[in-house]
Each structure stands twice: as C-alpha cells, then as structure tokens.
Design a protein around this motif. Structure first.
Motif, PDB file in Angstrom:
ATOM      1  N   ALA A  76      -4.137 -53.106  59.719  1.00  0.00           N
ATOM      2  CA  ALA A  76      -4.177 -51.928  58.847  1.00  0.00           C
ATOM      3  C   ALA A  76      -4.382 -52.277  57.384  1.00  0.00           C
ATOM      4  O   ALA A  76      -4.530 -51.376  56.560  1.00  0.00           O
ATOM      5  N   GLY A  77      -4.368 -53.570  57.035  1.00  0.00           N
ATOM      6  CA  GLY A  77      -4.658 -53.945  55.659  1.00  0.00           C
ATOM      7  C   GLY A  77      -3.527 -54.608  54.911  1.00  0.00           C
ATOM      8  O   GLY A  77      -3.518 -54.632  53.679  1.00  0.00           O
ATOM      9  N   ARG A  78      -2.562 -55.184  55.638  1.00  0.00           N
ATOM     10  CA  ARG A  78      -1.438 -55.821  54.945  1.00  0.00           C
ATOM     11  C   ARG A  78      -1.905 -56.970  54.056  1.00  0.00           C
ATOM     12  O   ARG A  78      -1.428 -57.140  52.934  1.00  0.00           O
ATOM     13  N   SER A  79      -2.831 -57.776  54.541  1.00  0.00           N
ATOM     14  CA  SER A  79      -3.315 -58.917  53.757  1.00  0.00           C
ATOM     15  C   SER A  79      -4.025 -58.452  52.490  1.00  0.00           C
ATOM     16  O   SER A  79      -3.863 -59.046  51.414  1.00  0.00           O
ATOM     17  N   ALA A 120      -3.449 -55.617  50.924  1.00  0.00           N
ATOM     18  CA  ALA A 120      -2.409 -55.099  50.037  1.00  0.00           C
ATOM     19  C   ALA A 120      -1.697 -56.248  49.323  1.00  0.00           C
ATOM     20  O   ALA A 120      -1.406 -56.159  48.123  1.00  0.00           O
ATOM     21  N   ALA A 121      -1.422 -57.331  50.053  1.00  0.00           N
ATOM     22  CA  ALA A 121      -0.751 -58.480  49.456  1.00  0.00           C
ATOM     23  C   ALA A 121      -1.609 -59.101  48.356  1.00  0.00           C
ATOM     24  O   ALA A 121      -1.108 -59.456  47.280  1.00  0.00           O
ATOM     25  N   LYS A 122      -2.913 -59.209  48.582  1.00  0.00           N
ATOM     26  CA  LYS A 122      -3.807 -59.772  47.568  1.00  0.00           C
ATOM     27  C   LYS A 122      -3.873 -58.872  46.343  1.00  0.00           C
ATOM     28  O   LYS A 122      -3.935 -59.355  45.200  1.00  0.00           O
ATOM     29  N   CYS A 123      -3.839 -57.557  46.576  1.00  0.00           N
ATOM     30  CA  CYS A 123      -3.855 -56.617  45.458  1.00  0.00           C
ATOM     31  C   CYS A 123      -2.622 -56.800  44.582  1.00  0.00           C
ATOM     32  O   CYS A 123      -2.715 -56.834  43.343  1.00  0.00           O
ATOM     33  N   LEU A 124      -1.464 -56.903  45.223  1.00  0.00           N
ATOM     34  CA  LEU A 124      -0.233 -57.079  44.465  1.00  0.00           C
ATOM     35  C   LEU A 124      -0.226 -58.417  43.725  1.00  0.00           C
ATOM     36  O   LEU A 124       0.273 -58.517  42.599  1.00  0.00           O
ATOM     37  N   GLU A 125      -0.788 -59.431  44.361  1.00  0.00           N
ATOM     38  CA  GLU A 125      -0.875 -60.735  43.702  1.00  0.00           C
ATOM     39  C   GLU A 125      -1.724 -60.632  42.443  1.00  0.00           C
ATOM     40  O   GLU A 125      -1.387 -61.195  41.396  1.00  0.00           O
ATOM     41  N   ASP A 126      -2.830 -59.883  42.532  1.00  0.00           N
ATOM     42  CA  ASP A 126      -3.697 -59.682  41.375  1.00  0.00           C
ATOM     43  C   ASP A 126      -2.985 -58.904  40.268  1.00  0.00           C
ATOM     44  O   ASP A 126      -3.333 -59.030  39.089  1.00  0.00           O
ATOM     45  N   VAL A 179       6.902 -59.124  49.608  1.00  0.00           N
ATOM     46  CA  VAL A 179       7.056 -59.905  50.834  1.00  0.00           C
ATOM     47  C   VAL A 179       6.368 -59.186  51.985  1.00  0.00           C
ATOM     48  O   VAL A 179       6.603 -57.987  52.208  1.00  0.00           O
ATOM     49  N   VAL A 180       5.511 -59.895  52.709  1.00  0.00           N
ATOM     50  CA  VAL A 180       4.856 -59.346  53.890  1.00  0.00           C
ATOM     51  C   VAL A 180       5.735 -59.630  55.101  1.00  0.00           C
ATOM     52  O   VAL A 180       6.049 -60.785  55.400  1.00  0.00           O
TER      53      VAL A 180
END
Length: 290
Positions: free
Chosen positions: A18-21, A23-29, A62-63
C-alpha cells in the motif's frame, strides 16, 4: 536539571503493497529519523534514545508491519506504554483496494508475506483481518488505490511536514456517488438533497468553483442551514478528535457527479472549518471526469 527535548513519534503501518516504503522515504526527506521494520517491543527503547539526544533526533518514524509476525501483537501494549509516559505517537495506516494490491505484487513478482501456499489475494485477506482493529484506531488512514507517488508524497507532506501540534487538520473531499465513495473518508455527507445545476442550461458547463454555480447552490433552501449545522457537528467531533490525540480528519461530501453541488458545498464547508482554526486541505476528486 536538563529537560529532554520534545519528541515526535510516527508509526507507519498498513497493508503490504500500500506504500509504506514510499511513506517512509517521504518522512526521511522531511527530516524524520526513519527505522524500518522495528519490533514494537523496541519502540520504547528507540524513543528513550531520541529523548536523550538533546534535540539531535526529535522526530522518529518507525515502520511496523507483518514482517514482524511474533512482535506485531505487542504494538498496542507498546503504544499504551508510550502514552502513559506522556507521548502522543501518531499512527499512519496505508491501505489500497485488493485489485490494486494484487496488481502491485504481480508487477514486482514477489509473494505476499502472508499468502503461504495460497494466492496473493489470500495473503491480502489475512493481513486485512489482522490489521482491522489497528486501522480503526489509527490517527490517519490513507487509501493509495488512486494515488501516484507524487500525490502520496503531497499527503504525507501535509500531515507530517511540520512538527505536530494539537490543531486538527482536515481534508475535505468532494466526490460523485456515480464514481463510488472515497475509501479513506472518516465522515461522509450527501448533498443530493439540493437541486442539481446540471439541469440548468446556463450552469451545466461550469463547476461548483464558478461564482454563478456556487451562488445558485448556496441559495437553495436548506443549503446554508446544512452548512451551519454540519459545521457545529464537526466542531464537536473535532474537539473530541483532539482530546483523543487524533489530529487528522477526512471529510467527504458527495453529489451525483462530483462537479457542481459537492464542489460548492465542500469549498464553503472548508472555509467554515478554517474559520474555526482547523488546518484545511480541499480535494475535488472527480472534477473533470465528466
């Protein structure tokens, strides 16, 4: 005595594919410190390390997903522990329609982590059932069925771009019932009780964003009464959301085609919410489809 710097904690979870990875990259950015697949039992430890960093790490994401298997059932207990310590972790839940998830797994040619000897759709069904309760308690649910990467990034940026406060943030979505309900809506309102400008020749080519259509819709009996009373209800609901630590509300308002009435009413309702101090984003989902 040194006072620990405030810490924002976000939990990214939801359905596989569903796009967790993303979303995680977005938050990292956005400057968050992101940890992938952390067992829930270690959340408290990670939080403690963040608090001891004296501001060097003040936003942690945290994922947490079913790859944790045995650890996943500990998530609720860990969240309760964190809240008892005065933390307000925000839970982002990502989901998508079964057909979309199947297509995504086919595209990457990987099995679903819970399908076992069955099909991908069997794994999706098991995971959806496993996460049903957590979905209902999440602060923000995003349905990525119809979102591209850029649209998902925009939603993540809206929700997490600034350190969280206590203000409620609302997304007001206009839609057409003929195209189906928005799957990520927390509340749905129906404005088909108003006359349809589609049947007024002078208004039919325009949309609810145009002044003539807007004025026509808002002048109809019951239109402003609906806005006024619904705004009161939303104020009550919003205050309850904030008290419960939930900061995000997706409100959908629909008409037949999502072109005239729902667009005008959504704009008016968003204006009213903004006047009440709510952070508002307006999305006209089906505008331009006809």
């Amino acid at each position: 005595m040194t006072v620990a710097a405030p810490l924002d904690l976000a939990i990214i979870t939801g359905l596989s594919g569903a796009g967790r990875s993303t979303a995680a990259k977005c938050l990292e950015d956005l400057g968050w410190f992101v940890v992938d697949n952390l067992p829930p039992a270690l959340l408290a430890t990670m939080t403690e390390l963040g608090l001891r960093s004296q501001g060097a790490v003040n936003r942690i994401a945290v994922v947490v997903d079913v790859r944790g298997r045995a650890f996943f059932s500990d998530l609720r207990a860990t969240l309760d522990t964190l809240k008892a310590r005065g933390m307000q972790p925000r839970v982002l839940f990502l989901e998508a329609a079964d057909e979309t998830l199947v297509r995504r797994f086919d595209h990457v040619r990987r099995p679903h982590p819970l399908q076992g000897e069955g099909r991908v759709v069997d794994g999706i069904s098991r995971e959806r059932a496993l996460l049903a309760e957590l979905r209902g308690e999440s602060d923000l649910v995003l349905d990525t069925t119809d979102l591209n990467v850029h649209e998902l990034r925009a939603k993540i940026d809206t929700a997490f771009g600034q350190p969280g406060g206590n203000r409620l943030n609302a997304t007001v979505v206009s839609f057409g019932y003929k195209y189906g309900l928005p799957l990520d809506a927390d509340l749905v309102a129906d404005c088909r009780f108003l006359p349809n400008p589609h049947w007024v020749a002078a208004l039919q080519p325009f949309t609810g964003r145009d002044p003539d259509v807007r004025d026509y819709v808002l002048a109809q009996p019951g239109a402003m009464e609906f806005i006024n009373q619904y705004a009161v209800l939303l104020r009550l609901v919003g205050e309850g959301y904030v008290r419960e630590g939930k900061r995000y509300l997706t409100l959908a308002i629909g008409c037949t085609g999502g072109r005239h009435r729902s667009v005008a009413m959504a704009e008016q309702l968003a204006s009213r919410l903004a006047g009440d101090g709510v952070g508002v984003r307006v999305v006209h989902r089906d505008l331009g489809r006809e």
